[in-house]
Design an enzyme around this catalytic site. Structure first.
Site, PDB file in Angstrom:
ATOM      1  CG  ASP A  11     -30.500 -17.835 -37.542  1.00  0.00           C
ATOM      2  OD1 ASP A  11     -31.449 -17.089 -37.246  1.00  0.00           O
ATOM      3  OD2 ASP A  11     -30.555 -19.074 -37.478  1.00  0.00           O
ATOM      4  CG  ASP A  13     -33.760 -19.970 -32.116  1.00  0.00           C
ATOM      5  OD1 ASP A  13     -33.262 -20.309 -31.038  1.00  0.00           O
ATOM      6  OD2 ASP A  13     -34.638 -19.105 -32.235  1.00  0.00           O
ATOM      7  CB  THR A 105     -32.889 -13.808 -33.971  1.00  0.00           C
ATOM      8  OG1 THR A 105     -33.863 -14.843 -33.736  1.00  0.00           O
ATOM      9  CG2 THR A 105     -33.234 -12.611 -33.093  1.00  0.00           C
ATOM     10  CB  SER A 106     -36.898 -15.069 -37.573  1.00  0.00           C
ATOM     11  OG  SER A 106     -36.216 -14.949 -38.811  1.00  0.00           O
ATOM     12  CE  LYS A 136     -32.615 -13.836 -40.216  1.00  0.00           C
ATOM     13  NZ  LYS A 136     -31.971 -14.822 -39.307  1.00  0.00           N
ATOM     14  CG  ASP A 161     -30.352 -22.956 -38.896  1.00  0.00           C
ATOM     15  OD1 ASP A 161     -31.227 -23.786 -38.609  1.00  0.00           O
ATOM     16  OD2 ASP A 161     -30.500 -21.735 -38.713  1.00  0.00           O
TER      17      ASP A 161
END
Length: 215
Positions: A11, A13, A105-106, A136, A161
């Site tokens: 991931d 961020d 990443t989102s 996600k 995270d």
């Protein structure tokens, strides 16, 4: 604990970088512009795509315009110093062959590339919100990353995270490593939980990577 893998999926961020200050500035401004300040305060943000978050807050016909607006705010905020490398990121990525890791990443591709470029990270493989139809905690982003790298999902390790991202990794059948950078360790359901990437060491061989928690 020692974990063996053929590919590592990160991931962004909260895992490789921190952009929490930027996210708070931009989303707070966005929520005020759209008149959803109270609703915004109750929505789960971290680890989800902007489209999913916005869809929880606004009518469907406003979603495309509103997503574009928050993306614009976040991209424009990158030069303001809202992005920084988290501990251990540079050392760990520098130790990895480029074809054996990916960022998942989102964020949209435009935003992800802006943030990564700001801290000097240029992944060979990047899976962003633009690449998927379900974000996600759905496993689709991580399964796509495994496919792009040509690796069996069972031989991948996910570094996350956020609970939503960890659920995505579990659903993809991957080993999960949680970083307690944005959530307390007790809220993170993973095969291994560490404070951040500096707590890990990696040994790279021709066929496998061995990830261990530092003693």
């Amino acid at each position: 604990m020692t974990i063996h893998a053929q590919a590592l999926l990160f991931d962004n961020d909260g895992t490789l970088v921190s952009s929490l200050d930027s996210v708070e500035r931009c989303w707070t401004r966005w929520a005020a512009e759209y008149g959803v300040t109270d609703e915004y305060a109750r929505v789960e943000l971290h680890g989800r795509t902007a489209a999913d978050i916005v869809a929880d807050l606004l009518p469907a016909h406003l979603v495309p315009e509103a997503v574009a607006r928050v993306e614009q705010l976040e991209v424009e905020d990158v030069p303001n110093g809202g992005v920084r490398l988290l501990p251990g990121t540079a050392a760990l990525l520098d130790a990895l062959p480029a074809e054996r890791w990916a960022v998942v990443t989102s964020a949209t591709r435009r935003l992800a590339e802006a943030r990564l470029d700001a801290v000097g990270i240029r992944p060979k493989t990047l899976i962003a919100a633009d690449d998927i139809t379900r974000g996600k905690p759905d496993p689709q982003p991580y399964l796509l990353a495994a496919r792009r790298l040509g690796v069996d999902p069972a031989r991948c390790v996910v570094f996350e995270d956020a609970p939503a991202g960890l659920r995505a990794g579990h659903a993809a059948g991957m080993t999960t490593v949680a970083l307690a950078t944005t959530h307390p360790a007790h809220e993170l359901d993973a095969d291994l939980v560490v404070p951040d990437l500096s707590a890990l060491s990696v040994l790279v061989t021709d066929h496998l990577m061995e990830i261990s928690a530092r003693r």
